[in-house]
Design an enzyme around this catalytic site. Sequence first.
Site, PDB file in Angstrom:
ATOM      1  CG  HIS A 107      -0.224  -0.200   2.515  1.00 33.05           C
ATOM      2  ND1 HIS A 107       0.156  -1.452   2.922  1.00 33.05           N
ATOM      3  CD2 HIS A 107       0.180   0.654   3.482  1.00 33.05           C
ATOM      4  CE1 HIS A 107       0.760  -1.364   4.094  1.00 33.05           C
ATOM      5  NE2 HIS A 107       0.812  -0.090   4.459  1.00 33.05           N
ATOM      6  CG  HIS A 109       1.015   5.251   4.235  1.00 28.65           C
ATOM      7  ND1 HIS A 109       0.207   5.047   5.325  1.00 28.65           N
ATOM      8  CD2 HIS A 109       1.877   4.196   4.209  1.00 28.65           C
ATOM      9  CE1 HIS A 109       0.567   3.918   5.939  1.00 28.65           C
ATOM     10  NE2 HIS A 109       1.584   3.388   5.279  1.00 28.65           N
TER      11      HIS A 109
HETATM   12  P1  5GP Z   1       1.976   0.279   7.269  1.00 28.19           P
HETATM   13  O1  5GP Z   1       2.391   0.355   8.702  1.00 28.19           O
HETATM   14  O2  5GP Z   1       1.895  -1.175   6.853  1.00 28.19           O
HETATM   15  O3  5GP Z   1       2.807   1.103   6.339  1.00 28.19           O
HETATM   16  O4  5GP Z   1       0.540   0.906   7.169  1.00 28.19           O
HETATM   17  C1  5GP Z   1      -0.622   0.244   7.537  1.00 28.19           C
HETATM   18  C2  5GP Z   1      -1.673   1.281   7.712  1.00 28.19           C
HETATM   19  O5  5GP Z   1      -2.906   0.638   7.839  1.00 28.19           O
HETATM   20  C3  5GP Z   1      -1.481   2.139   8.976  1.00 28.19           C
HETATM   21  O6  5GP Z   1      -1.383   3.498   8.614  1.00 28.19           O
HETATM   22  C4  5GP Z   1      -2.716   1.831   9.804  1.00 28.19           C
HETATM   23  O7  5GP Z   1      -3.195   2.974  10.469  1.00 28.19           O
HETATM   24  C5  5GP Z   1      -3.697   1.326   8.777  1.00 28.19           C
HETATM   25  N1  5GP Z   1      -4.662   0.373   9.272  1.00 28.19           N
HETATM   26  C6  5GP Z   1      -4.469  -0.627  10.171  1.00 28.19           C
HETATM   27  N2  5GP Z   1      -5.599  -1.339  10.346  1.00 28.19           N
HETATM   28  C7  5GP Z   1      -6.526  -0.782   9.540  1.00 28.19           C
HETATM   29  C8  5GP Z   1      -7.903  -1.089   9.268  1.00 28.19           C
HETATM   30  O8  5GP Z   1      -8.493  -2.021   9.802  1.00 28.19           O
HETATM   31  N3  5GP Z   1      -8.534  -0.298   8.362  1.00 28.19           N
HETATM   32  C9  5GP Z   1      -7.905   0.744   7.735  1.00 28.19           C
HETATM   33  N4  5GP Z   1      -8.633   1.460   6.879  1.00 28.19           N
HETATM   34  N5  5GP Z   1      -6.626   1.069   7.985  1.00 28.19           N
HETATM   35  C10 5GP Z   1      -5.940   0.300   8.855  1.00 28.19           C
END
Ligand code: 5GP
Length: 144
Positions: A107, A109
């Site tokens: 993903h 951001h």
């Molecule tokens: P990462 O840490 O993998 O770069 O980002 C994961 C993102 O997913 C984080 O910004 C976190 O806030 C978001 N996130 C975690 N759980 C959920 C969820 O259940 N729904 C949504 N929409 N975002 C989530």
Amino acid sequence: MSLHGDYDPDNIFAKILRGEIPCAKVYEDDICLSFMDAFPQSNGHTLVIPKAVTARNFLELPTDMIGPYMQRVQMIAKGVTKALSPDGVIITQFNGSAAGQTVFHLHFHIIPRQSGESLGFHAAGEMADMTELKALAEQINAAL
Ligand code: 5GP
């Protein structure tokens, strides 16, 4: 979770893709799904995930998907910017837990920034209100 390993089909974004967990959807087509981050680091924090792939991170994205997927990331970033008029926007992604990744489906951001406002913590804090997230998602969708 390390940089390398097997794709977990039960990761939270895979569940969102299958409709098993709700999300505040911004945009969807055959290439990507975009929705609001549930723990936003700023107002309008949006995620863009590729569909139909089992890429845990950017390094695993098939080369022929990079163009179509990154076009969507840019399109949605433009929508976020048009809808919310931030002073700046962070477009980023993390690969491996050592880099800060917490969900292991690729993903990007999109995090709008306003001058003088501090950035919220990453993947932490209280879950945002779904009604407010849906309103933001509609606002961004209307600006695409
Ligand atoms: P990462 O840490 O993998 O770069 O980002 C994961 C993102 O997913 C984080 O910004 C976190 O806030 C978001 N996130 C975690 N759980 C959920 C969820 O259940 N729904 C949504 N929409 N975002 C989530």
